[in-house]
Design an enzyme around this catalytic site. Structure first.
Site, PDB file in Angstrom:
ATOM      1  N   ARG A  90      -1.369  14.896  50.354  1.00  0.00           N
ATOM      2  CA  ARG A  90      -2.775  14.481  50.234  1.00  0.00           C
ATOM      3  C   ARG A  90      -3.609  15.195  51.283  1.00  0.00           C
ATOM      4  O   ARG A  90      -3.210  15.252  52.442  1.00  0.00           O
ATOM      5  CB  ARG A  90      -2.910  12.979  50.516  1.00  0.00           C
ATOM      6  CG  ARG A  90      -2.246  12.083  49.535  1.00  0.00           C
ATOM      7  CD  ARG A  90      -2.687  10.627  49.736  1.00  0.00           C
ATOM      8  NE  ARG A  90      -2.353  10.071  51.032  1.00  0.00           N
ATOM      9  CZ  ARG A  90      -1.794   8.867  51.208  1.00  0.00           C
ATOM     10  NH1 ARG A  90      -1.513   8.113  50.167  1.00  0.00           N
ATOM     11  NH2 ARG A  90      -1.542   8.410  52.403  1.00  0.00           N
ATOM     12  N   HIS A 133      -5.122   7.661  51.784  1.00  0.00           N
ATOM     13  CA  HIS A 133      -4.915   6.911  50.548  1.00  0.00           C
ATOM     14  C   HIS A 133      -6.257   6.546  49.925  1.00  0.00           C
ATOM     15  O   HIS A 133      -6.443   6.653  48.721  1.00  0.00           O
ATOM     16  CB  HIS A 133      -4.102   5.642  50.835  1.00  0.00           C
ATOM     17  CG  HIS A 133      -4.087   4.689  49.691  1.00  0.00           C
ATOM     18  ND1 HIS A 133      -3.314   4.893  48.569  1.00  0.00           N
ATOM     19  CD2 HIS A 133      -4.793   3.555  49.472  1.00  0.00           C
ATOM     20  CE1 HIS A 133      -3.542   3.899  47.720  1.00  0.00           C
ATOM     21  NE2 HIS A 133      -4.429   3.088  48.241  1.00  0.00           N
ATOM     22  N   TYR A 192      -0.933   7.058  60.496  1.00  0.00           N
ATOM     23  CA  TYR A 192       0.499   7.191  60.190  1.00  0.00           C
ATOM     24  C   TYR A 192       0.920   8.652  59.965  1.00  0.00           C
ATOM     25  O   TYR A 192       2.073   8.926  59.693  1.00  0.00           O
ATOM     26  CB  TYR A 192       0.850   6.363  58.939  1.00  0.00           C
ATOM     27  CG  TYR A 192      -0.082   6.638  57.762  1.00  0.00           C
ATOM     28  CD1 TYR A 192       0.174   7.666  56.877  1.00  0.00           C
ATOM     29  CD2 TYR A 192      -1.244   5.871  57.572  1.00  0.00           C
ATOM     30  CE1 TYR A 192      -0.689   7.933  55.824  1.00  0.00           C
ATOM     31  CE2 TYR A 192      -2.109   6.130  56.534  1.00  0.00           C
ATOM     32  CZ  TYR A 192      -1.822   7.166  55.657  1.00  0.00           C
ATOM     33  OH  TYR A 192      -2.677   7.445  54.617  1.00  0.00           O
TER      34      TYR A 192
HETATM   35  C1  LIG Z   1       1.217  -4.192  41.729  1.00  0.00           C
HETATM   36  C2  LIG Z   1       0.510  -3.777  42.977  1.00  0.00           C
HETATM   37  N1  LIG Z   1       1.092  -3.984  44.182  1.00  0.00           N
HETATM   38  C3  LIG Z   1       0.489  -3.591  45.321  1.00  0.00           C
HETATM   39  C4  LIG Z   1      -0.744  -2.974  45.271  1.00  0.00           C
HETATM   40  C5  LIG Z   1      -1.430  -2.508  46.559  1.00  0.00           C
HETATM   41  N2  LIG Z   1      -1.342  -1.044  46.647  1.00  0.00           N
HETATM   42  C6  LIG Z   1      -2.389  -0.277  46.321  1.00  0.00           C
HETATM   43  S1  LIG Z   1      -2.012   1.348  46.441  1.00  0.00           S
HETATM   44  C7  LIG Z   1      -0.449   1.025  46.955  1.00  0.00           C
HETATM   45  C8  LIG Z   1       0.527   2.128  47.261  1.00  0.00           C
HETATM   46  C9  LIG Z   1       0.633   3.117  46.168  1.00  0.00           C
HETATM   47  O1  LIG Z   1       1.431   4.176  46.584  1.00  0.00           O
HETATM   48  P1  LIG Z   1       1.432   5.544  45.798  1.00  0.00           P
HETATM   49  O2  LIG Z   1       1.752   5.193  44.387  1.00  0.00           O
HETATM   50  O3  LIG Z   1       2.365   6.476  46.477  1.00  0.00           O
HETATM   51  O4  LIG Z   1      -0.081   6.033  45.897  1.00  0.00           O
HETATM   52  P2  LIG Z   1      -0.810   6.863  47.090  1.00  0.00           P
HETATM   53  O5  LIG Z   1      -0.884   5.995  48.307  1.00  0.00           O
HETATM   54  O6  LIG Z   1      -0.035   8.102  47.345  1.00  0.00           O
HETATM   55  O7  LIG Z   1      -2.172   7.136  46.554  1.00  0.00           O
HETATM   56  C10 LIG Z   1      -0.225  -0.335  47.018  1.00  0.00           C
HETATM   57  C11 LIG Z   1       1.042  -0.952  47.426  1.00  0.00           C
HETATM   58  C12 LIG Z   1      -1.341  -2.783  43.993  1.00  0.00           C
HETATM   59  N3  LIG Z   1      -2.525  -2.194  43.852  1.00  0.00           N
HETATM   60  N4  LIG Z   1      -0.683  -3.166  42.867  1.00  0.00           N
HETATM   61 MG   LIG Z   2       1.987   8.295  47.387  1.00  0.00          MG
END
Ligand SMILES: Cc1ncc(C[n+]2csc(CCOP(=O)(O)OP(=O)(O)O)c2C)c(N)n1
Ligand SMILES: [Mg+2]
Length: 305
Positions: A222, A226, A234
């Protein structure tokens, strides 16, 4: 071997995605975006390497900008925003704030394609964080059992929000885990358009030939956090600099096609110019858009069956 038109299309599409995302960033910082945004910058080679094999992909940037700014003329009448944006006419079933929710939706689309013998292929994009959700495991199993034309793309950018994939992905290797479900699974450098494009070519050919699902894990980085405003404590400064200055997929693509002599700098520069103009116009249109009327508050929200 990709011809010149295909290379130009790949560059143009990556550039338009980047410019769109960076305009969204500016608009968010300026306080023009209701809600939250998560930027895709740095991962463009994956979307383009994958979607160039699909007939229907590609939403209108102006409609998306209007949507993200919450305007009635937006793609979803200003009610979806960035996290629930969808364009069913183009086969884009929707972004979803529920992490890991796209694989089951895509299984439905793939089952439809198989049942109707439509030759269509369904693709789910999931992050490394999403790759740990139970929903994707059920979807992968079902896709194998029913031999569905489904492709699971994992964009592994090393973090789920701020949690390292290194820590959170128990198997350490999402592709090997997917292979355990009984489907071909490959790992590619998602910062490079070409291996993504090739892996997707194999997966689409297999899906259309009745060979069932495939899994592609694309490693990427990225350029932003996020979410817009993520302080990214981090990540080390050095890692961020690498992502921005060394591994930028658009810079890498440009370097490669110029070195091979397949495209010229002036062709690429003119794509850059047109893309900037297009995105400026999208932002101008979004500012001129109208807020959804109060009466619209209760429409398109629930469907009764
Ligand atoms: C079912 C669910 N659990 C938890 C969340 C909170 N949440 C939002 S983004 C995220 C992490 C997603 O990780 P990734 O798929 O690697 O996306 P990135 O951070 O790389 O954009 C979480 C746990 C959510 N939106 N939906
Ligand atoms: Mg990710």
């Amino acid at each position: 071997m990709l011809d010149r038109d295909a290379l130009l299309l790949a560059y143009r599409t990556m550039r338009r995605i980047r410019d769109f995302e960076e305009r969204v960033n500016t608009e968010f910082v300026a306080g023009h975006v209701p809600g939250f945004v998560h930027l895709y910058s740095g991962e463009e080679a994956i979307a383009v390497g994958v979607c160039m094999h699909l007939d229907a992909a590609g939403c209108d940037p102006k409609g998306m900008m209007l949507e993200i700014l919450g305007k009635a003329e937006g793609l979803c009448a200003g009610k979806g925003g960035s996290m629930h944006i969808a364009d069913l006419q183009r086969g884009m079933l929707g972004a979803n704030a529920i992490v890991g929710s796209s694989p089951p939706l895509v299984i439905g689309a793939a089952l439809t394609a198989k049942t109707l013998k439509s030759d269509r292929v369904a693709v789910a994009f999931t992050g490394d964080g999403g790759s740990n959700q139970g929903t994707i495991f059920e979807a992968m199993n079902m896709a194998v059992v029913l031999q569905l034309p489904a492709i699971f793309v994992i964009e592994n950018n090393g973090y789920g929000e701020g949690t390292a994939a290194e820590y959170a992905v128990g198997a350490k290797d999402a592709a090997r885990r997917a292979a355990g479900f009984g489907m071909p699974a490959v790992k590619v450098d998602g910062r490079d358009f070409f291996p993504v494009y090739e892996a997707m070519a194999d997966a689409v050919t297999r899906a259309r030939a009745g060979g069932g699902p495939s899994f592609i894990e694309a490693r990427c980085a990225r350029i932003h956090g996020h979410y817009c405003g993520d302080p990214q404590t981090y990540r080390s400064k050095e890692e961020l600099t690498q992502a921005r200055e060394v591994h930028d997929p658009i810079v890498g693509f440009r370097r490669r096609v110029l070195a091979s002599g397949e495209l010229t700098a002036s062709e690429l520069d003119s794509i850059d110019r047109l893309s900037a103009e297009e995105m400026d116009a999208a932002v101008t249109a979004a500012h001129a858009g109208t807020a959804p009327p109060l009466e619209a508050l209760y429409t398109d929200v629930y469907a009764t069956y």
